[in-house]
Design an enzyme around this catalytic site. Structure first.
Site, PDB file in Angstrom:
ATOM      1  N   HIS A 205     -21.428 -12.880 -44.690  1.00  0.00           N
ATOM      2  CA  HIS A 205     -21.671 -11.462 -44.388  1.00  0.00           C
ATOM      3  C   HIS A 205     -20.333 -10.731 -44.299  1.00  0.00           C
ATOM      4  O   HIS A 205     -19.374 -11.256 -43.750  1.00  0.00           O
ATOM      5  CB  HIS A 205     -22.411 -11.333 -43.048  1.00  0.00           C
ATOM      6  CG  HIS A 205     -23.002  -9.979 -42.827  1.00  0.00           C
ATOM      7  ND1 HIS A 205     -24.299  -9.671 -43.187  1.00  0.00           N
ATOM      8  CD2 HIS A 205     -22.485  -8.847 -42.293  1.00  0.00           C
ATOM      9  CE1 HIS A 205     -24.543  -8.404 -42.870  1.00  0.00           C
ATOM     10  NE2 HIS A 205     -23.458  -7.878 -42.336  1.00  0.00           N
TER      11      HIS A 205
ATOM     12  N   ASP B 209     -32.628  -4.623 -35.330  1.00  0.00           N
ATOM     13  CA  ASP B 209     -31.380  -4.160 -35.949  1.00  0.00           C
ATOM     14  C   ASP B 209     -31.651  -2.966 -36.861  1.00  0.00           C
ATOM     15  O   ASP B 209     -30.856  -2.029 -36.924  1.00  0.00           O
ATOM     16  CB  ASP B 209     -30.714  -5.288 -36.747  1.00  0.00           C
ATOM     17  CG  ASP B 209     -29.416  -4.807 -37.392  1.00  0.00           C
ATOM     18  OD1 ASP B 209     -28.513  -4.402 -36.644  1.00  0.00           O
ATOM     19  OD2 ASP B 209     -29.332  -4.795 -38.630  1.00  0.00           O
TER      20      ASP B 209
ATOM     21  N   ARG C 234     -27.618   4.075 -34.384  1.00  0.00           N
ATOM     22  CA  ARG C 234     -26.158   4.075 -34.166  1.00  0.00           C
ATOM     23  C   ARG C 234     -25.461   4.940 -35.204  1.00  0.00           C
ATOM     24  O   ARG C 234     -24.479   5.615 -34.920  1.00  0.00           O
ATOM     25  CB  ARG C 234     -25.631   2.638 -34.249  1.00  0.00           C
ATOM     26  CG  ARG C 234     -25.987   1.811 -33.031  1.00  0.00           C
ATOM     27  CD  ARG C 234     -25.788   0.337 -33.321  1.00  0.00           C
ATOM     28  NE  ARG C 234     -24.441   0.046 -33.749  1.00  0.00           N
ATOM     29  CZ  ARG C 234     -24.113  -0.950 -34.592  1.00  0.00           C
ATOM     30  NH1 ARG C 234     -25.041  -1.748 -35.079  1.00  0.00           N
ATOM     31  NH2 ARG C 234     -22.864  -1.149 -34.922  1.00  0.00           N
TER      32      ARG C 234
ATOM     33  N   SER D  71     -25.418  -7.156 -34.371  1.00  0.00           N
ATOM     34  CA  SER D  71     -26.130  -6.711 -35.573  1.00  0.00           C
ATOM     35  C   SER D  71     -25.940  -7.728 -36.698  1.00  0.00           C
ATOM     36  O   SER D  71     -26.901  -8.190 -37.333  1.00  0.00           O
ATOM     37  CB  SER D  71     -25.592  -5.328 -35.979  1.00  0.00           C
ATOM     38  OG  SER D  71     -25.893  -5.016 -37.303  1.00  0.00           O
TER      39      SER D  71
ATOM     40  N   LYS E 115     -28.868 -11.075 -37.853  1.00  0.00           N
ATOM     41  CA  LYS E 115     -29.449 -11.189 -39.204  1.00  0.00           C
ATOM     42  C   LYS E 115     -29.200 -12.576 -39.776  1.00  0.00           C
ATOM     43  O   LYS E 115     -30.060 -13.150 -40.440  1.00  0.00           O
ATOM     44  CB  LYS E 115     -28.857 -10.106 -40.121  1.00  0.00           C
ATOM     45  CG  LYS E 115     -29.439  -8.724 -39.802  1.00  0.00           C
ATOM     46  CD  LYS E 115     -28.860  -7.644 -40.660  1.00  0.00           C
ATOM     47  CE  LYS E 115     -27.522  -7.186 -40.163  1.00  0.00           C
ATOM     48  NZ  LYS E 115     -27.130  -5.838 -40.470  1.00  0.00           N
TER      49      LYS E 115
HETATM   50  N1  URA Z   1     -22.653  -4.500 -40.770  1.00  0.00           N
HETATM   51  C1  URA Z   1     -23.790  -4.780 -40.074  1.00  0.00           C
HETATM   52  O1  URA Z   1     -24.646  -5.520 -40.525  1.00  0.00           O
HETATM   53  N2  URA Z   1     -23.932  -4.214 -38.859  1.00  0.00           N
HETATM   54  C2  URA Z   1     -23.019  -3.398 -38.307  1.00  0.00           C
HETATM   55  O2  URA Z   1     -23.209  -2.954 -37.198  1.00  0.00           O
HETATM   56  C3  URA Z   1     -21.849  -3.101 -39.049  1.00  0.00           C
HETATM   57  C4  URA Z   1     -21.685  -3.673 -40.279  1.00  0.00           C
END
Ligand code: URA
Length: 433
Positions: free
Chosen positions: A82, A161, A168, A183, A187
């Site tokens: 990620h 999320d 946000r 966040s 995931k």
């Molecule tokens: N990427 C994400 O998945 N979440 C965030 O809060 C910022 C970047």
């Protein structure tokens, strides 16, 4: 329990218990806690922060807020990657086929772009016919068959999320370390990853503007991984200028096709080799990162990564030949921005390049905006490169005349030229394990 008391508790800087965090996340997903209370709480977290234990509890509560994938049926150790978001960041499309070609399955759920940062799913949508919505069964069957699938996040994976991120985004609470960390990690955990490789970006095009902030974010996520039993490796990489030269959607896919056929660009290859090699380490197919890089390089040289990319596109219904023959649609309204002087291109603001691409039509201003997959900007010259007066520095591709004119306003003074070669920071700064 009342939400107003928990907002007040966080506002006063007190830690929340596991039960209180569950109450907040479950209530928000079920709709019993309204957006305005959640926004106040997010702002309290933004200013007061969270303890490591609280951040881990928040991550777990979010990961368990919806469906979770069981990837144990793949029969191999499953590793996910990620990025915390950047401009021109197309590494997933490059390292996915390389890593899969080296025997580690890549089953990736990706997002769409928002604001100045791009998203892998939008890039893939620029390939005619490519399907980003797959059933869970088709997704897993494809990973079993060819070792690689990338799909849009399913409806009910980490709904907490989805809601909280959108909130946000409009309440100036994105760049909070516990909120980003939970966040991202929620995931990965819901997607069933046993190993997690994180590309934590810092610099003008990233959410974390300084190396120090990025280091704290990386450590926070590595600690969450440790707490929740997932091997987590974070690579701190520089995002002061876009990765590669293309920033958009179809133009980024074409750049990936070039890279997979051994035609650079060097910075994109370097970051992809680093992240990919750590995925091979986490996937336990190599024990040394340098050996991992060597394997990935071989997958590029032998063409196995390129073949894997074409197989992946076809398997998801995409016209792989359109990519191979460079027949993707690029926006017809285009304009070069020429250098006014001869000299070295000076460092510029990558965030402004992201905004420029968005203005040209490549990105969304709100979640509902429509985008032009052929729009974007190509950096003919990057910081530190030599340019002659009159040569193009940027090439703009606009969705229409109006967006091109708007883009021109933003682009005109974005890049400057000087007589001194700038000293650029290393692309890969540090590894945190
Ligand atoms: N990427 C994400 O998945 N979440 C965030 O809060 C910022 C970047």
């Amino acid at each position: 329990m009342r939400m107003v008391d928990l907002i007040e508790k966080k506002r006063e800087g007190e830690p929340l218990s596991k039960r209180e965090i569950r109450f907040i996340i479950d209530g928000y997903v079920q709709g019993t806690i309204p957006d305005y209370q959640m926004a106040a709480w997010a702002m309290a977290v933004y200013f007061r922060g969270m303890l490591p234990q609280e951040t881990a509890e928040l991550t777990l509560a979010m990961a368990q807020s919806g469906d979770q994938l069981d990837l144990s049926t793949l029969g191999k150790r499953f590793v996910d990657k990620h990025s915390t978001g950047g401009v021109g960041d197309k590494t997933t499309l490059l390292l996915g086929p390389m890593v899969a070609a080296c025997g580690v399955p890549v089953a990736k759920m990706s997002g769409r772009g928002l604001g100045h940062t791009g998203g892998t799913i939008d890039k893939l949508c620029s390939v005619p016919g490519f399907r980003v919505e797959l059933s869970r069964e088709d997704f897993l069957a494809q990973v079993k068959k060819i070792g690689l699938s990338v799909m849009a996040q399913t409806g009910n994976l980490v709904p907490a999320d989805k809601k909280l991120y959108a909130l946000r985004d409009v309440t100036a609470t994105v760049s909070s370390i516990p909120l980003i960390a939970s966040s991202v990690m929620s995931k990965k955990i819901a997607a069933g990853a046993q190993g997690i490789v994180l590309d934590v970006k810092y610099g003008s095009g990233a959410f974390m503007k300084t190396l120090e902030e990025a280091r704290v974010l990386a450590k926070t996520m590595v600690d969450i991984g440790k707490e929740l039993g997932r091997q987590t490796i974070a690579v701190l990489s520089n995002m002061n200028q876009p990765l590669g030269r293309a920033v958009g959607n179809s133009i980024e896919v074409l750049e990936v096709a070039d890279a997979l056929q051994g035609k650079g660009p060097q910075d994109l290859i370097e970051v992809s080799l680093e992240l990919g090699a750590w995925m091979l380490v986490a996937g336990e197919v190599v024990s040394d990162v340098e050996v991992g890089k060597e394997r990935l390089r071989k997958s590029l040289e032998s063409g196995t990564a390129w073949d894997k990319f074409l197989a992946f596109l076809s398997e998801q219904g995409g016209d792989a030949q359109a990519v191979a023959n460079r027949r993707l649609r690029v926006a017809p309204w285009n304009l070069p921005i020429l250098a006014q002087e001869t000299g070295y291109v000076q460092p510029f603001d990558a965030h402004r390049i992201g905004i420029l691409a968005m203005t040209l039509g490549a990105g969304r201003v709100t979640k509902e905006s429509s985008i032009d997959l052929g729009a974007g900007v190509v950096l003919a010259k990057k910081a530190g490169e030599w340019v002659e007066a009159g040569e193009p520095i940027l090439q703009l591709y606009g969705r229409d005349k109006g967006s091109l004119a708007e883009g021109l306003q933003l682009a005109q003074f974005l890049v400057t030229v000087g007589s001194e070669a700038p000293v650029l920071p290393p692309l890969i700064e540090e590894i945190i394990r």
